[in-house]
Design an enzyme around this catalytic site. Sequence first.
Site, PDB file in Angstrom:
ATOM      1  N   TRP A  35     -21.125  68.094 -19.841  1.00 50.34           N
ATOM      2  CA  TRP A  35     -22.511  68.053 -20.192  1.00 50.34           C
ATOM      3  C   TRP A  35     -23.011  67.142 -18.866  1.00 50.34           C
ATOM      4  CZ3 TRP A  35     -26.392  64.517 -21.402  1.00 50.34           C
ATOM      5  CH2 TRP A  35     -27.533  65.075 -21.850  1.00 50.34           C
ATOM      6  N   CYS A  43     -19.408  64.957 -23.174  1.00 48.48           N
ATOM      7  CA  CYS A  43     -18.546  65.829 -22.695  1.00 48.48           C
ATOM      8  C   CYS A  43     -17.069  65.835 -23.441  1.00 48.48           C
ATOM      9  CB  CYS A  43     -18.104  65.456 -21.202  1.00 48.48           C
ATOM     10  SG  CYS A  43     -19.512  65.113 -20.148  1.00 48.48           S
ATOM     11  N   ARG A  58     -19.562  69.928 -27.642  1.00 47.49           N
ATOM     12  CA  ARG A  58     -19.908  68.461 -27.114  1.00 47.49           C
ATOM     13  C   ARG A  58     -20.416  68.689 -25.659  1.00 47.49           C
ATOM     14  NH1 ARG A  58     -17.415  63.964 -29.262  1.00 47.49           N
ATOM     15  NH2 ARG A  58     -17.842  62.903 -27.338  1.00 47.49           N
ATOM     16  N   HIS A  89     -56.803  64.978 -36.095  1.00 50.21           N
ATOM     17  CA  HIS A  89     -56.808  64.150 -35.002  1.00 50.21           C
ATOM     18  C   HIS A  89     -56.209  64.550 -33.517  1.00 50.21           C
ATOM     19  CE1 HIS A  89     -58.645  61.361 -37.549  1.00 50.21           C
ATOM     20  NE2 HIS A  89     -57.498  61.427 -38.478  1.00 50.21           N
ATOM     21  N   ASN A 111     -15.537  60.653 -19.474  1.00 52.52           N
ATOM     22  CA  ASN A 111     -16.815  60.832 -20.258  1.00 52.52           C
ATOM     23  C   ASN A 111     -17.660  59.436 -20.147  1.00 52.52           C
ATOM     24  OD1 ASN A 111     -15.986  63.334 -21.186  1.00 52.52           O
ATOM     25  ND2 ASN A 111     -15.623  62.638 -23.392  1.00 52.52           N
ATOM     26  N   GLY A 112     -18.922  59.534 -20.141  1.00 58.30           N
ATOM     27  CA  GLY A 112     -19.558  58.255 -19.618  1.00 58.30           C
ATOM     28  C   GLY A 112     -20.288  58.140 -18.379  1.00 58.30           C
ATOM     29  N   LYS A 161     -23.833  67.750 -28.827  1.00 66.34           N
ATOM     30  CA  LYS A 161     -23.635  67.368 -30.325  1.00 66.34           C
ATOM     31  C   LYS A 161     -23.675  65.702 -30.261  1.00 66.34           C
ATOM     32  CE  LYS A 161     -22.952  67.911 -34.391  1.00 66.34           C
ATOM     33  NZ  LYS A 161     -23.843  68.359 -35.195  1.00 66.34           N
ATOM     34  N   GLU A 194     -38.311  67.111 -38.853  1.00 65.42           N
ATOM     35  CA  GLU A 194     -36.996  67.761 -38.922  1.00 65.42           C
ATOM     36  C   GLU A 194     -37.031  69.387 -38.623  1.00 65.42           C
ATOM     37  OE1 GLU A 194     -34.100  66.690 -38.256  1.00 65.42           O
ATOM     38  OE2 GLU A 194     -32.803  68.197 -38.945  1.00 65.42           O
ATOM     39  N   GLU A 201     -34.932  72.924 -30.981  1.00 69.04           N
ATOM     40  CA  GLU A 201     -33.674  72.818 -30.543  1.00 69.04           C
ATOM     41  C   GLU A 201     -32.932  74.364 -30.330  1.00 69.04           C
ATOM     42  OE1 GLU A 201     -31.245  69.057 -32.095  1.00 69.04           O
ATOM     43  OE2 GLU A 201     -31.896  70.421 -33.714  1.00 69.04           O
ATOM     44  N   LYS A 210     -35.452  71.248 -35.434  1.00 71.68           N
ATOM     45  CA  LYS A 210     -34.485  72.338 -35.699  1.00 71.68           C
ATOM     46  C   LYS A 210     -35.124  73.766 -34.777  1.00 71.68           C
ATOM     47  CE  LYS A 210     -31.723  70.793 -36.666  1.00 71.68           C
ATOM     48  NZ  LYS A 210     -31.739  69.583 -37.033  1.00 71.68           N
TER      49      LYS A 210
HETATM   50  C1  G6P Z   1     -27.942  64.663 -30.614  1.00 73.08           C
HETATM   51  C2  G6P Z   1     -27.839  65.662 -31.408  1.00 73.08           C
HETATM   52  C3  G6P Z   1     -28.583  65.685 -32.898  1.00 73.08           C
HETATM   53  C4  G6P Z   1     -28.385  64.608 -33.494  1.00 73.08           C
HETATM   54  C5  G6P Z   1     -28.628  63.187 -32.576  1.00 73.08           C
HETATM   55  C6  G6P Z   1     -27.854  61.953 -33.190  1.00 73.08           C
HETATM   56  O1  G6P Z   1     -29.131  64.535 -30.179  1.00 73.08           O
HETATM   57  O2  G6P Z   1     -27.766  67.124 -30.917  1.00 73.08           O
HETATM   58  O3  G6P Z   1     -28.117  66.771 -33.715  1.00 73.08           O
HETATM   59  O4  G6P Z   1     -29.171  64.316 -34.364  1.00 73.08           O
HETATM   60  O5  G6P Z   1     -27.764  63.503 -31.250  1.00 73.08           O
HETATM   61  O6  G6P Z   1     -26.548  62.199 -33.191  1.00 73.08           O
HETATM   62  P1  G6P Z   1     -25.871  61.053 -34.456  1.00 73.08           P
HETATM   63  O7  G6P Z   1     -24.257  61.699 -34.234  1.00 73.08           O
HETATM   64  O8  G6P Z   1     -25.953  59.652 -34.237  1.00 73.08           O
HETATM   65  O9  G6P Z   1     -26.354  61.638 -35.781  1.00 73.08           O
END
Ligand code: G6P
Length: 606
Positions: free
Chosen positions: A74, A2, A27, A502, A98-99, A601, A479, A486, A483
């Site tokens: 969030w 958040c 965030r 498999h 937050n938290g 994020k 990755e 997401e 992407k």
């Molecule tokens: C969240 C973000 C990802 C990121 C991950 C780890 O899931 O949406 O994009 O890779 O956190 O975040 P960091 O800031 O530790 O790389």
Amino acid sequence: MCGIVGYVGHRDSQSILIEGLKKLEYRGYDSAGIAVYTGKGMEVRKAKGRLAVLEGQLKEKPIAGSVGIGHTRWATHGKPTENNAHPHASGKVAVVHNGIIENYAALRKMLKMQGHTFTSETDTEVLAHLIEAAYDGKLEDAVIDALNLVEGTYGIAVISSKDPDKIVCARKGSPLLIGLGENEYYVASDVAAILQHTRQVVYLDDGEMGVLTKNGYEVLDLNARRIKKGVSRIDWSLDEIEKGGYDHFMLKEIFEQPNTIFETMRGRLVAEEGFSKLGGLNLSKEELLSFDQVVITACGTSWHSALIGEMYIEELARIRTEVEYASEFRYRNPIVNDKTLCVVVSQSGETADTLAAMREAKQRGAKTLGLVNVVGSTIAREDHGGIYLHAGPEIGVASTKAFTSQVIALALLTLKLARLRTMSVLKGREVAEAMLALPQQVQQILEGASEIEKIAERFKNASNFLYLGRGYNFPVALEGALKLKEISYIHAEGYPAAEMKHGPIALIDEEMPVVFVAPHDAVFEKVVSNIQEVKARGGKVICITSQEEPVLDGLIDFELRVPQTVDMLYPVLTVIPLQLLAYYIAVKRGLNVDQPRNLAKSVTVE
Ligand code: G6P
């Protein structure tokens, strides 16, 4: 996850809070709210949905006042509803948080027995009630009393109409900083929220509290003792957190990569000696030689770059290396000791699981190195040493430029470890020279973006995707799939190409797009056999490769070419078309690329 912002000064706070929240929306963005002291009392406004909804309501009915706090949420406890949005108020106290308050259920029960009534399902609301109950003339004392009852993590900002000219903020496990102005002060969970007003900030550490009025600020511990803190200067420019003419932050960040890759290696790569100079490691040559294992821990995209780092370090430096999901690592009993180098990869430097994993490794005697993008973040402050990525602020929720910079930073670290051991100058030079060519090569790939857009058009309605790669490009397949899921919400799986036999091969039919990450490296021929297996079952093959290759004739439906490099650096090139493919598919599906549903994020809860 958040976002928090607060203002106390001589100007109207509403627009400062809203503008600040806009910068934090990446965030968390399921609801938002502000609380402002109007001179007569406290007014709280909240709205479900994106910040624009709250902004619209405030335009129609503004709140005037020069002390206020705001939050973009969030959801963790309770659905994203107006009632569950922050600030949470009890009588004359309003709190943004937050938290997670872990013992909130017990506290809530106790408060209910004392006659308090609750209007939300959140853990945060107990904080407002605890502070209200403890109030005895000074807001900071009430906050201290309340926090002493709380278990869990928090970054909070509090205002009260009983002690109206101040903001009290506190931190344990969730980032918070104080921004310094001229007779005005700010609190924020992230510097982006206040950058347009000030560059002078004081980072709070766990167990610290800030008391802000328009005349000054002080930092206290939870026994109300004053703490002397240094002031940091932020170098980011405002442009770096704006879209700069691009439709989305994600696209801007993809296109920044020629520059960000260069920035990560600038001043660090000594090409003629095939070596790297890493000023922030804080490790002597003897210490670097003493490690008998490396553990790399991370989450999400950072975990994918960690997998590439594992291959680098094992192959070139010949040190046993393990990659661990940070969330798993912290709850088992890993073999970590003073001969372990623990590399912590995180864009934000705030991911709760990654931070906890680093603390765990530290406690077991490991030396910790943070590969972090956000300067001054918690991981960067608590690690023994590190390599900043210098990729600039990454705002798009789907990480792109941080990934390529992480791979570069891992390559730099590998050069350091490997050249101190068995790697020859010649080999080091070959790698370093190939690294220097990457920015230009990435630029070349970006210039072909329109080809990728055509492929996106063809597959935008697919409901499944498979991404396959081997060796260094297996993490790239993971990755690419991440992407896509997401931001486009299409189900996608990444797999080692041969492992497909498999299980996932059962999914292949004439509708199934299969993306092969198959540059001409040591395992190219092996991947070609896997392409044949997919083609034989009618799958649609999209192939990322690196040179014309007759063996591929008739096997692939769409080809995307990247320039040639040394095997280990292909991930930096092959990931680019996959980032663009995900981006264009999401845009063509009409989705919010920068703020995909349910994601955040920076995940600062467990
Ligand atoms: C969240 C973000 C990802 C990121 C991950 C780890 O899931 O949406 O994009 O890779 O956190 O975040 P960091 O800031 O530790 O790389």
